[in-house]
Design an enzyme around this catalytic site. Structure first.
Site, PDB file in Angstrom:
ATOM      1  CG  ASP A  83      -1.695   1.250   1.412  1.00  0.00           C
ATOM      2  OD1 ASP A  83      -1.903   1.952   0.397  1.00  0.00           O
ATOM      3  OD2 ASP A  83      -2.096   1.540   2.558  1.00  0.00           O
ATOM      4  CG  ASP A  96      -6.015   3.170   0.527  1.00  0.00           C
ATOM      5  OD1 ASP A  96      -5.113   2.312   0.634  1.00  0.00           O
ATOM      6  OD2 ASP A  96      -6.703   3.307  -0.510  1.00  0.00           O
ATOM      7  CG  ASP A 103      -1.467   1.628  -3.679  1.00  0.00           C
ATOM      8  OD1 ASP A 103      -0.272   1.358  -3.878  1.00  0.00           O
ATOM      9  OD2 ASP A 103      -1.848   2.332  -2.706  1.00  0.00           O
ATOM     10  CG  ASP A 126      -7.639 -12.269 -12.946  1.00  0.00           C
ATOM     11  OD1 ASP A 126      -8.498 -12.961 -13.508  1.00  0.00           O
ATOM     12  OD2 ASP A 126      -7.072 -12.591 -11.890  1.00  0.00           O
ATOM     13  CG  ASP A 183     -12.430 -15.316 -12.604  1.00  0.00           C
ATOM     14  OD1 ASP A 183     -11.676 -15.650 -11.674  1.00  0.00           O
ATOM     15  OD2 ASP A 183     -13.668 -15.160 -12.458  1.00  0.00           O
ATOM     16  CD  GLU A 242     -10.336 -19.786 -11.434  1.00  0.00           C
ATOM     17  OE1 GLU A 242     -10.280 -19.919 -10.207  1.00  0.00           O
ATOM     18  OE2 GLU A 242     -11.269 -19.161 -11.993  1.00  0.00           O
ATOM     19  CG  HIS A 298      -6.958 -14.863  -5.545  1.00  0.00           C
ATOM     20  ND1 HIS A 298      -6.476 -15.512  -6.666  1.00  0.00           N
ATOM     21  CD2 HIS A 298      -8.252 -14.572  -5.810  1.00  0.00           C
ATOM     22  CE1 HIS A 298      -7.436 -15.594  -7.568  1.00  0.00           C
ATOM     23  NE2 HIS A 298      -8.528 -15.042  -7.075  1.00  0.00           N
ATOM     24  CG  ASP A 299      -9.732 -18.091  -5.482  1.00  0.00           C
ATOM     25  OD1 ASP A 299     -10.045 -16.995  -4.980  1.00  0.00           O
ATOM     26  OD2 ASP A 299      -9.855 -18.355  -6.691  1.00  0.00           O
TER      27      ASP A 299
HETATM   28  O1  TEU Z   1     -12.531 -18.449  -8.686  1.00  0.00           O
HETATM   29  C1  TEU Z   1     -13.363 -19.448  -9.122  1.00  0.00           C
HETATM   30  C2  TEU Z   1     -13.378 -20.684  -8.323  1.00  0.00           C
HETATM   31  O2  TEU Z   1     -13.934 -21.674  -8.733  1.00  0.00           O
HETATM   32  C3  TEU Z   1     -12.734 -20.709  -7.026  1.00  0.00           C
HETATM   33  O3  TEU Z   1     -11.519 -21.117  -6.792  1.00  0.00           O
HETATM   34  C4  TEU Z   1     -13.559 -20.122  -5.970  1.00  0.00           C
HETATM   35  O4  TEU Z   1     -12.801 -19.237  -5.206  1.00  0.00           O
HETATM   36  C5  TEU Z   1     -14.015 -21.245  -5.088  1.00  0.00           C
HETATM   37  O5  TEU Z   1     -14.669 -22.179  -5.859  1.00  0.00           O
HETATM   38  C6  TEU Z   1     -14.938 -20.775  -4.058  1.00  0.00           C
HETATM   39  O6  TEU Z   1     -15.178 -21.888  -3.221  1.00  0.00           O
HETATM   40  C7  TEU Z   1     -12.416 -17.302  -9.445  1.00  0.00           C
HETATM   41  C8  TEU Z   1     -11.557 -16.295  -8.716  1.00  0.00           C
HETATM   42  O7  TEU Z   1     -10.265 -16.797  -8.606  1.00  0.00           O
HETATM   43  C9  TEU Z   1     -12.196 -15.988  -7.407  1.00  0.00           C
HETATM   44  O8  TEU Z   1     -11.407 -15.165  -6.599  1.00  0.00           O
HETATM   45  C10 TEU Z   1     -13.522 -15.338  -7.700  1.00  0.00           C
HETATM   46  O9  TEU Z   1     -14.242 -15.128  -6.499  1.00  0.00           O
HETATM   47  C11 TEU Z   1     -14.391 -16.169  -8.637  1.00  0.00           C
HETATM   48  O10 TEU Z   1     -13.669 -16.717  -9.735  1.00  0.00           O
HETATM   49  C12 TEU Z   1     -15.481 -15.320  -9.241  1.00  0.00           C
HETATM   50  O11 TEU Z   1     -14.931 -14.400 -10.135  1.00  0.00           O
END
Ligand code: TEU
Length: 569
Positions: A26, A30, A34, A103, A211, A269, A342-343
């Site tokens: 950051d 804030d 960024d 993305d 995505d 993805e 990030h997931d």
């Molecule tokens: O993620 C889609 C996805 O299937 C995942 O890994 C999701 O986070 C998980 O199934 C939830 O249980 C992508 C992105 O990476 C994610 O951050 C978004 O929230 C999602 O698509 C919607 O755009």
């Protein structure tokens, strides 16, 4: 793919680094990361030696799902900076020989995107058909519970349909109600998306991470799915790799990528993708995408109640999955290799014991596979899960909605709920990057949007930068190894010891060159007979700086020791 080092695509040797901008750095205090913050740390990426940065969404967005809900594809959200900042970042990365992959979130838009506000304005609006609008189920009262057009569940709990009073119909949203699904059956939608992609490539970006791209083709009759404990149905058989998915991705390839330089990277993805579909997506002869993210290895350990009801996983299960994908994308197609994003929870918490030693061993395990490795920000430091102790600490919409649902249904006790969230929640990966041991880990001078992990006093970039035994230095060496050793990039993969519960071992072979990889996935020392002679082998890479050529007899591995060996002769 079977290719020689001379004509292999550039990304077979590349390592990608993912930046989740909200949590990276950051610059303005804030509390949210960024673009200027990234600019301040580009030398961290250059020192690491990565070839590509994949930047999670920085477009204009109401931030309902942290930017995966986009209201303007052509502008930067003021939260993250400006288009000028993005241009400066592209220039700074390119100056260091690093590409930038954006993305691309086009299965859905934000409900605040002008396409959707037009679409919802009237049933005869020209954009009505750009989204999935349907009347209530016949014989029901529109807007009443159970009147949804189908029984589909959203990824973020609750029905996948939102009733819209103004026109008396429902729209489909596989994710949050602020993420309406675009209707890819409509050619105007597709052309609008392709034109937007071309604008970004013209601006200088080097490709896209797409995505949930395998969800864009739906079975248009939208059949009901099998009902679960929440009373909702699983629609995934009707939207995962749907009937037109390969046709649509090929069309995108022709419309956007054909005729551009071979220096781009495209990665889809693809949750729920099968190996057979992955082969088709990544077969270069078909012209779809370069590689996809598969989910089988990260979906291991889902219990009967889903991702927040985890069960233990054995190492042999991981080998079975990764080994099958290595074999299946051996002759045709290409793997992407990832532990985290990030997931997903942090790999050192999931497969390791949170020690730096386990971070290094797991890094070697993954990076020695065949495919393009992805490093998620902080992974190169050995960052761990968040270890939140209260539900209120979580910010992720997936968690917030899930907690509301299970509490309403009385499905789980609070301790079980907290334990599940602590194991698999997406916020585990979203805590701010730990730059130093100072206040807020050097991430922000303000109040961070998500709690900084207190272990930043031990685990941080500043402490590791000059330390050759650090996790960071280990990642640097692994990335260099892929650049320097054609066998690491292109060699065939053969799994060894598929039944062993502690040692993960395999070979890589390219022509006459052979590498043997052995990783102790545990803190206890182990002795193992690999079935391949390694006595006196050259140590090409190791987790432990004092590793020496193996002696006669079984191979001895110390706790979390990984060796990459080149047998003599
Ligand atoms: O993620 C889609 C996805 O299937 C995942 O890994 C999701 O986070 C998980 O199934 C939830 O249980 C992508 C992105 O990476 C994610 O951050 C978004 O929230 C999602 O698509 C919607 O755009």
């Amino acid at each position: 793919m079977t290719v020689s080092p001379d004509d292999a695509p550039w990304w077979t040797r590349a390592v990608v680094y993912q930046i989740y901008p909200r949590s990276f750095a950051d610059s303005d205090g804030d509390g949210v990361g960024d673009l200027r913050g990234i600019l301040e740390h580009v030398d961290h990426l250059a020192d690491l030696g990565v070839d590509v940065v994949w930047l999670s969404p920085i477009y204009r967005s109401p931030q309902d799902d942290n930017g995966y809900d986009i209201s303007d594809y052509d502008d930067v959200d003021p939260l993250f900076g400006s288009l000028a900042d993005l241009d400066a970042l592209i220039e700074a990365l390119h100056a260091r020989g690093i590409k930038l992959v954006m993305d691309l979130v086009v299965n859905h838009t934000s409900d605040e995107h002008p396409w959707f506000t037009a679409s919802r304005s009237a049933t005869d609006d020209p954009r009505r058909d750009w989204y999935w609008w349907r009347p209530a189920r016949p014989g029901t009262v529109p807007g009443a519970p159970g009147a949804e057009p189908t029984n589909w569940r959203s990824f973020f709990s609750g029905p996948a349909w939102q009733y819209d009073e103004a026109t008396g119909e429902y729209y489909l949203h596989l994710f949050s109600r602020k993420q309406p699904d675009l209707n890819w059956e409509n050619p105007q939608v597709r052309q609008a998306v392709y034109a937007m992609m071309r604008r970004w490539l013209d601006r200088g970006v080097d490709g896209f991470r797409m995505d949930v791209i395998n969800l864009v083709s739906k079975v248009t009759s939208l059949p009901d799915g099998v009902v679960g404990v929440d009373g909702l149905g699983d629609g995934s058989p009707y939207y995962t790799c749907g009937p037109r998915i390969h046709e649509l991705l090929h069309e995108m390839h022709e419309e956007v990528f054909a005729g551009r330089s071979g220096q781009l990277l495209t990665v889809g993805e693809t949750p729920g993708v099968t190996l057979a579909d992955a082969v088709a997506f990544t077969d270069p002869a078909r012209g779809e995408v370069d590689m996809v993210f598969a989910f089988e290895h990260v979906d291991l350990g889902r219990g009967p109640g889903g991702k927040f009801d985890p069960v233990p996983v054995r190492l042999t299960e991981l080998k079975e999955v990764l080994g099958r994908w290595q074999a299946g994308l051996g002759e045709v197609g290409w793997n992407s290799l990832y532990w985290s994003n990030h997931d997903q929870p942090r790999v050192v918490s999931r497969w390791g014991d949170e020690s730096p030693a386990s971070a290094k061993a797991l890094a070697t395990l993954l990076h020695l596979h065949r495919g393009t490795p992805y490093v998620y920000q902080g992974e190169e430091l050995g960052m761990t899960n968040a270890h939140f102790t209260a539900v209120e600490q979580y910010q992720d919409i997936e968690v917030v909605n899930y907690v509301a649902q299970v509490r309403a249904l009385g499905l789980v006790d609070e301790a079980h709920l907290l334990a599940g969230l602590a194991t698999t929640s997406r916020d585990n990966a979203r805590t701010p990057v730990q730059w130093d041991a100072g206040p807020n880990a050097g991430f922000t001078s303000g109040e961070p949007w998500l709690t900084v992990n207190p272990n930043h006093v031990r685990i941080n970039a500043a402490a590791q930068r000059q330390d050759e035994t650090s996790v960071l230095a280990h990642y640097r060496r692994l990335i260099a190894l892929r650049h320097d050793e054609p066998t690491v990039a292109l060699g065939d993969f053969t799994m060894l010891l598929p039944e062993h519960e502690q040692v993960y071992a395999f070979t890589r072979r390219l022509g006459a060159d052979l590498l043997v990889v052995a990783v102790n996935v545990g803190a206890e020392p182990v002795e193992v007979d690999l079935g391949v002679p390694v006595e006196g082998a050259e140590v090409v890479h190791a987790t432990h700086p004092d590793a020496v050529a193996p002696g006669p007899g079984p191979l001895r591995l110390r706790g979390w020791e990984a060796l990459v060996l080149r047998p003599r002769g």
